[in-house]
Design a protein around this motif. Structure first.
Motif, PDB file in Angstrom:
ATOM      1  N   ARG A  12       0.816  -1.221   0.000  1.00 46.19           N
ATOM      2  CA  ARG A  12       0.000   0.000   0.000  1.00 46.19           C
ATOM      3  C   ARG A  12       0.849   1.269   0.000  1.00 46.19           C
ATOM      4  O   ARG A  12       0.364   2.332  -0.372  1.00 46.19           O
ATOM      5  N   LEU A  13       2.117   1.179   0.389  1.00 44.14           N
ATOM      6  CA  LEU A  13       2.950   2.386   0.468  1.00 44.14           C
ATOM      7  C   LEU A  13       3.043   3.138  -0.860  1.00 44.14           C
ATOM      8  O   LEU A  13       2.916   4.363  -0.871  1.00 44.14           O
ATOM      9  N   PRO A  14       3.250   2.457  -2.000  1.00 43.64           N
ATOM     10  CA  PRO A  14       3.301   3.215  -3.259  1.00 43.64           C
ATOM     11  C   PRO A  14       1.970   3.894  -3.584  1.00 43.64           C
ATOM     12  O   PRO A  14       1.947   4.950  -4.212  1.00 43.64           O
ATOM     13  N   VAL A  15       0.878   3.298  -3.153  1.00 40.57           N
ATOM     14  CA  VAL A  15      -0.439   3.901  -3.362  1.00 40.57           C
ATOM     15  C   VAL A  15      -0.522   5.215  -2.575  1.00 40.57           C
ATOM     16  O   VAL A  15      -0.972   6.242  -3.102  1.00 40.57           O
ATOM     17  N   TYR A  16      -0.070   5.178  -1.329  1.00 41.94           N
ATOM     18  CA  TYR A  16      -0.045   6.395  -0.514  1.00 41.94           C
ATOM     19  C   TYR A  16       0.871   7.436  -1.138  1.00 41.94           C
ATOM     20  O   TYR A  16       0.523   8.616  -1.231  1.00 41.94           O
ATOM     21  N   LEU A  17       2.034   6.997  -1.569  1.00 37.82           N
ATOM     22  CA  LEU A  17       3.019   7.899  -2.150  1.00 37.82           C
ATOM     23  C   LEU A  17       2.473   8.570  -3.414  1.00 37.82           C
ATOM     24  O   LEU A  17       2.624   9.772  -3.611  1.00 37.82           O
ATOM     25  N   ARG A  18       1.828   7.792  -4.262  1.00 37.75           N
ATOM     26  CA  ARG A  18       1.240   8.340  -5.492  1.00 37.75           C
ATOM     27  C   ARG A  18       0.203   9.409  -5.182  1.00 37.75           C
ATOM     28  O   ARG A  18       0.185  10.481  -5.792  1.00 37.75           O
ATOM     29  N   GLU A  19      -0.677   9.102  -4.236  1.00 32.86           N
ATOM     30  CA  GLU A  19      -1.748  10.054  -3.917  1.00 32.86           C
ATOM     31  C   GLU A  19      -1.194  11.307  -3.248  1.00 32.86           C
ATOM     32  O   GLU A  19      -1.636  12.428  -3.540  1.00 32.86           O
ATOM     33  N   THR A  32      -2.476  17.190   5.194  1.00 37.63           N
ATOM     34  CA  THR A  32      -3.654  16.378   4.937  1.00 37.63           C
ATOM     35  C   THR A  32      -3.924  15.535   6.176  1.00 37.63           C
ATOM     36  O   THR A  32      -3.066  15.388   7.038  1.00 37.63           O
ATOM     37  N   SER A  33      -5.104  14.998   6.239  1.00 36.64           N
ATOM     38  CA  SER A  33      -5.464  14.113   7.350  1.00 36.64           C
ATOM     39  C   SER A  33      -5.572  12.683   6.830  1.00 36.64           C
ATOM     40  O   SER A  33      -5.704  12.456   5.624  1.00 36.64           O
ATOM     41  N   SER A  34      -5.521  11.748   7.744  1.00 40.52           N
ATOM     42  CA  SER A  34      -5.716  10.354   7.337  1.00 40.52           C
ATOM     43  C   SER A  34      -7.128  10.186   6.766  1.00 40.52           C
ATOM     44  O   SER A  34      -7.338   9.398   5.844  1.00 40.52           O
ATOM     45  N   HIS A  35      -8.081  10.971   7.268  1.00 39.81           N
ATOM     46  CA  HIS A  35      -9.458  10.902   6.773  1.00 39.81           C
ATOM     47  C   HIS A  35      -9.524  11.345   5.313  1.00 39.81           C
ATOM     48  O   HIS A  35     -10.145  10.679   4.479  1.00 39.81           O
ATOM     49  N   GLU A  36      -8.879  12.472   4.993  1.00 35.72           N
ATOM     50  CA  GLU A  36      -8.896  12.959   3.609  1.00 35.72           C
ATOM     51  C   GLU A  36      -8.189  11.980   2.672  1.00 35.72           C
ATOM     52  O   GLU A  36      -8.690  11.666   1.588  1.00 35.72           O
ATOM     53  N   LEU A  37      -7.045  11.488   3.091  1.00 40.65           N
ATOM     54  CA  LEU A  37      -6.301  10.530   2.275  1.00 40.65           C
ATOM     55  C   LEU A  37      -7.130   9.257   2.067  1.00 40.65           C
ATOM     56  O   LEU A  37      -7.201   8.727   0.952  1.00 40.65           O
ATOM     57  N   ALA A  38      -7.793   8.816   3.117  1.00 41.77           N
ATOM     58  CA  ALA A  38      -8.633   7.616   3.029  1.00 41.77           C
ATOM     59  C   ALA A  38      -9.782   7.811   2.051  1.00 41.77           C
ATOM     60  O   ALA A  38     -10.084   6.919   1.253  1.00 41.77           O
ATOM     61  N   GLU A  39     -10.409   8.977   2.089  1.00 37.98           N
ATOM     62  CA  GLU A  39     -11.512   9.245   1.159  1.00 37.98           C
ATOM     63  C   GLU A  39     -11.026   9.227  -0.283  1.00 37.98           C
ATOM     64  O   GLU A  39     -11.701   8.709  -1.163  1.00 37.98           O
ATOM     65  N   ARG A  40      -9.857   9.790  -0.508  1.00 36.42           N
ATOM     66  CA  ARG A  40      -9.306   9.838  -1.863  1.00 36.42           C
ATOM     67  C   ARG A  40      -8.929   8.445  -2.362  1.00 36.42           C
ATOM     68  O   ARG A  40      -8.951   8.188  -3.561  1.00 36.42           O
ATOM     69  N   LEU A  70       5.884  13.684   4.474  1.00 33.28           N
ATOM     70  CA  LEU A  70       5.459  12.282   4.360  1.00 33.28           C
ATOM     71  C   LEU A  70       5.934  11.683   3.033  1.00 33.28           C
ATOM     72  O   LEU A  70       6.371  10.527   2.995  1.00 33.28           O
ATOM     73  N   ILE A  71       5.908  12.463   1.964  1.00 31.94           N
ATOM     74  CA  ILE A  71       6.442  11.993   0.680  1.00 31.94           C
ATOM     75  C   ILE A  71       7.923  11.653   0.834  1.00 31.94           C
ATOM     76  O   ILE A  71       8.380  10.596   0.380  1.00 31.94           O
ATOM     77  N   GLU A  72       8.675  12.542   1.467  1.00 33.06           N
ATOM     78  CA  GLU A  72      10.104  12.297   1.669  1.00 33.06           C
ATOM     79  C   GLU A  72      10.352  11.032   2.474  1.00 33.06           C
ATOM     80  O   GLU A  72      11.214  10.217   2.133  1.00 33.06           O
ATOM     81  N   ARG A  73       9.617  10.856   3.544  1.00 36.25           N
ATOM     82  CA  ARG A  73       9.806   9.677   4.404  1.00 36.25           C
ATOM     83  C   ARG A  73       9.433   8.393   3.672  1.00 36.25           C
ATOM     84  O   ARG A  73      10.134   7.395   3.765  1.00 36.25           O
ATOM     85  N   LEU A  74       8.303   8.390   2.953  1.00 34.70           N
ATOM     86  CA  LEU A  74       7.903   7.187   2.224  1.00 34.70           C
ATOM     87  C   LEU A  74       8.917   6.858   1.134  1.00 34.70           C
ATOM     88  O   LEU A  74       9.219   5.687   0.883  1.00 34.70           O
TER      89      LEU A  74
END
Length: 82
Positions: A12-19, A32-40, A70-74
């Motif tokens: 799932r990490l690349p999915v998070y990174l892409r978004e 961003t929030s985990s809620h917003e990322l989850a909705e997207r 978060l992009i940098e860390r991922l």
């Protein structure tokens, strides 16, 4: 503490990174929030928080995640900086 990260989380990490990269390009907000990322992404915010917790603390409750950080860390986690 040495613990194995489940393959499904790694997947799932690349999915998070892409978004997150898409969000950064759109430039609407720097956080961003985990809620917003989850909705997207169409998954639960609890799942995102649990997945990211395998790698440390990235956000603050009530504040969310700094998108660029978060992009940098991922990217580092995926060893994409080498």
């Amino acid at each position: 503490m040495d613990h194995e990260i489940p393959d499904i989380v790694i997947g799932r990490l690349p999915v998070y990174l892409r978004e997150l990269s898409r969000m950064e390009r759109e430039g609407e907000r720097s956080t961003t929030s985990s809620h917003e990322l989850a909705e997207r992404l169409g998954i639960s915010s609890a799942q995102i928080r649990k997945d990211l917790s395998h790698f440390g603390e990235f956000g603050k409750q009530g504040t969310g995640y700094h998108v660029h950080y978060l992009i940098e860390r991922l990217t580092e986690i995926w060893h994409l900086t080498h």
